[in-house]
Design a protein around this motif. Structure first.
Motif, PDB file in Angstrom:
ATOM      1  N   LYS A 267       0.842  -1.206   0.000  1.00 16.70           N
ATOM      2  CA  LYS A 267       0.000   0.000   0.000  1.00 16.70           C
ATOM      3  C   LYS A 267       0.871   1.248   0.000  1.00 16.70           C
ATOM      4  CE  LYS A 267      -3.871   2.462   1.021  1.00 16.70           C
ATOM      5  NZ  LYS A 267      -3.744   3.617   0.176  1.00 16.70           N
ATOM      6  N   LEU A 268       1.904   1.268   0.839  1.00 13.01           N
ATOM      7  CA  LEU A 268       2.819   2.402   0.887  1.00 13.01           C
ATOM      8  C   LEU A 268       3.535   2.569  -0.455  1.00 13.01           C
ATOM      9  CD1 LEU A 268       4.226   4.676   2.419  1.00 13.01           C
ATOM     10  CD2 LEU A 268       5.848   2.973   3.301  1.00 13.01           C
ATOM     11  N   SER A 269       3.989   1.467  -1.029  1.00 15.62           N
ATOM     12  CA  SER A 269       4.656   1.518  -2.324  1.00 15.62           C
ATOM     13  C   SER A 269       3.761   2.149  -3.380  1.00 15.62           C
ATOM     14  CB  SER A 269       5.062   0.108  -2.757  1.00 15.62           C
ATOM     15  OG  SER A 269       5.605   0.140  -4.058  1.00 15.62           O
ATOM     16  N   ASN A 270       2.528   1.718  -3.430  1.00 22.57           N
ATOM     17  CA  ASN A 270       1.568   2.253  -4.394  1.00 22.57           C
ATOM     18  C   ASN A 270       1.289   3.733  -4.141  1.00 22.57           C
ATOM     19  OD1 ASN A 270      -0.245   1.736  -6.629  1.00 22.57           O
ATOM     20  ND2 ASN A 270      -1.887   2.034  -5.142  1.00 22.57           N
ATOM     21  N   ASP A 271       1.114   4.096  -2.873  1.00 18.05           N
ATOM     22  CA  ASP A 271       0.852   5.503  -2.523  1.00 18.05           C
ATOM     23  C   ASP A 271       2.023   6.403  -2.925  1.00 18.05           C
ATOM     24  OD1 ASP A 271      -1.594   4.769  -1.491  1.00 18.05           O
ATOM     25  OD2 ASP A 271      -1.005   4.989   0.616  1.00 18.05           O
ATOM     26  N   ILE A 272       3.248   5.972  -2.645  1.00 15.47           N
ATOM     27  CA  ILE A 272       4.431   6.764  -3.008  1.00 15.47           C
ATOM     28  C   ILE A 272       4.518   6.911  -4.520  1.00 15.47           C
ATOM     29  CG2 ILE A 272       6.962   6.772  -3.075  1.00 15.47           C
ATOM     30  CD1 ILE A 272       6.886   5.505  -0.245  1.00 15.47           C
ATOM     31  N   THR A 273       4.337   5.815  -5.242  1.00 16.56           N
ATOM     32  CA  THR A 273       4.409   5.856  -6.698  1.00 16.56           C
ATOM     33  C   THR A 273       3.371   6.815  -7.272  1.00 16.56           C
ATOM     34  OG1 THR A 273       5.293   3.617  -6.785  1.00 16.56           O
ATOM     35  CG2 THR A 273       4.234   4.452  -8.792  1.00 16.56           C
ATOM     36  N   ASN A 274       2.146   6.740  -6.796  1.00 16.28           N
ATOM     37  CA  ASN A 274       1.084   7.635  -7.280  1.00 16.28           C
ATOM     38  C   ASN A 274       1.380   9.096  -6.939  1.00 16.28           C
ATOM     39  OD1 ASN A 274      -0.352   5.533  -8.412  1.00 16.28           O
ATOM     40  ND2 ASN A 274      -1.620   5.230  -6.592  1.00 16.28           N
ATOM     41  N   TRP A 275       1.892   9.330  -5.750  1.00 11.52           N
ATOM     42  CA  TRP A 275       2.240  10.694  -5.324  1.00 11.52           C
ATOM     43  C   TRP A 275       3.332  11.270  -6.222  1.00 11.52           C
ATOM     44  CZ3 TRP A 275       6.363  11.740  -1.284  1.00 11.52           C
ATOM     45  CH2 TRP A 275       6.431  13.098  -0.952  1.00 11.52           C
ATOM     46  N   LEU A 276       4.393  10.496  -6.437  1.00 10.71           N
ATOM     47  CA  LEU A 276       5.487  10.963  -7.290  1.00 10.71           C
ATOM     48  C   LEU A 276       5.006  11.194  -8.718  1.00 10.71           C
ATOM     49  CD1 LEU A 276       8.398   8.718  -6.023  1.00 10.71           C
ATOM     50  CD2 LEU A 276       7.990  11.135  -5.506  1.00 10.71           C
ATOM     51  N   ASP A 277       4.197  10.283  -9.236  1.00  9.74           N
ATOM     52  CA  ASP A 277       3.667  10.450 -10.593  1.00  9.74           C
ATOM     53  C   ASP A 277       2.881  11.744 -10.719  1.00  9.74           C
ATOM     54  OD1 ASP A 277       4.815   8.068 -11.389  1.00  9.74           O
ATOM     55  OD2 ASP A 277       2.933   6.929 -11.366  1.00  9.74           O
ATOM     56  N   SER A 278       2.079  12.067  -9.709  1.00 11.49           N
ATOM     57  CA  SER A 278       1.274  13.298  -9.780  1.00 11.49           C
ATOM     58  C   SER A 278       2.154  14.549  -9.732  1.00 11.49           C
ATOM     59  CB  SER A 278       0.217  13.333  -8.665  1.00 11.49           C
ATOM     60  OG  SER A 278       0.809  13.519  -7.405  1.00 11.49           O
ATOM     61  N   ILE A 279       3.210  14.528  -8.936  1.00  7.91           N
ATOM     62  CA  ILE A 279       4.134  15.670  -8.866  1.00  7.91           C
ATOM     63  C   ILE A 279       4.839  15.865 -10.205  1.00  7.91           C
ATOM     64  CG2 ILE A 279       6.321  16.490  -7.866  1.00  7.91           C
ATOM     65  CD1 ILE A 279       5.411  15.153  -5.214  1.00  7.91           C
ATOM     66  N   VAL A 280       5.410  14.791 -10.724  1.00  9.70           N
ATOM     67  CA  VAL A 280       6.151  14.868 -11.980  1.00  9.70           C
ATOM     68  C   VAL A 280       5.227  15.241 -13.137  1.00  9.70           C
ATOM     69  CG1 VAL A 280       7.507  13.523 -13.636  1.00  9.70           C
ATOM     70  CG2 VAL A 280       7.983  13.332 -11.194  1.00  9.70           C
TER      71      VAL A 280
END
Length: 153
Positions: free
Chosen positions: A50-63
């Motif tokens: 869950k944390l992995s997915n949340d971090i990936t989605n967060w980074l994708d939205s920033i970039v």
């Protein structure tokens, strides 16, 4: 900006009780490309799905937000450079001016769209010999466009 090394720059506190947390390090992926890379690696190796997915989605939205209006183009006759900018016309004009290529030589060149989100291996700037990235991630903290992201043989 002066490189200061590891210094205390932020106070970190627990949300539930306001207690100061020591021995931690704050990463700002919105302003630091190295933070994006570090957090991508963390998301890759953590066992918390869950944390992995949340971090990936967060980074994708920033970039994605920082690079939403950019486009990439492969330019070259055989070995090509991936050039990033806001539109094909200005990218080509910048490239021709920067490389000082003659119109005669330019006739052998092709310009094609290059996917911003295609994963590729590029020579790493630090540590490992190669890193996997995308054009969007590679240029997310670049301040001036057009620019060359990388070249391919």
């Amino acid at each position: 900006m002066e490189n200061k090394g590891l210094i205390v720059k932020y106070d970190v506190r627990k949300v539930d009780n306001g207690e100061l947390v020591n021995n931690c390090f704050v990463l700002r992926p919105d302003i630091d490309g190295a933070a994006v890379a570090a957090l991508r690696k963390y998301a890759e190796v953590t066992t918390n799905g869950k944390l992995s997915n949340d971090i990936t989605n967060w980074l994708d939205s920033i970039v994605n937000e920082k690079t939403k209006n950019l486009k990439a183009f492969a330019i070259g006759p055989d070995r090509y450079e991936v050039v990033v900018g806001y539109d094909k016309e200005s990218v080509v004009a910048w490239y021709k001016q920067t490389t000082r290529i003659s119109e005669e030589d330019w006739a052998a060149y092709e310009v094609s769209d290059y996917p911003m989100d295609k994963s590729v291996q590029v020579e790493a700037l630090r540590g490992t010999p190669y890193e996997t990235t995308t054009v969007r991630e590679w240029v997310h903290d670049v301040k001036s466009f057009p620019c060359v992201a990388w070249w391919k043989e």
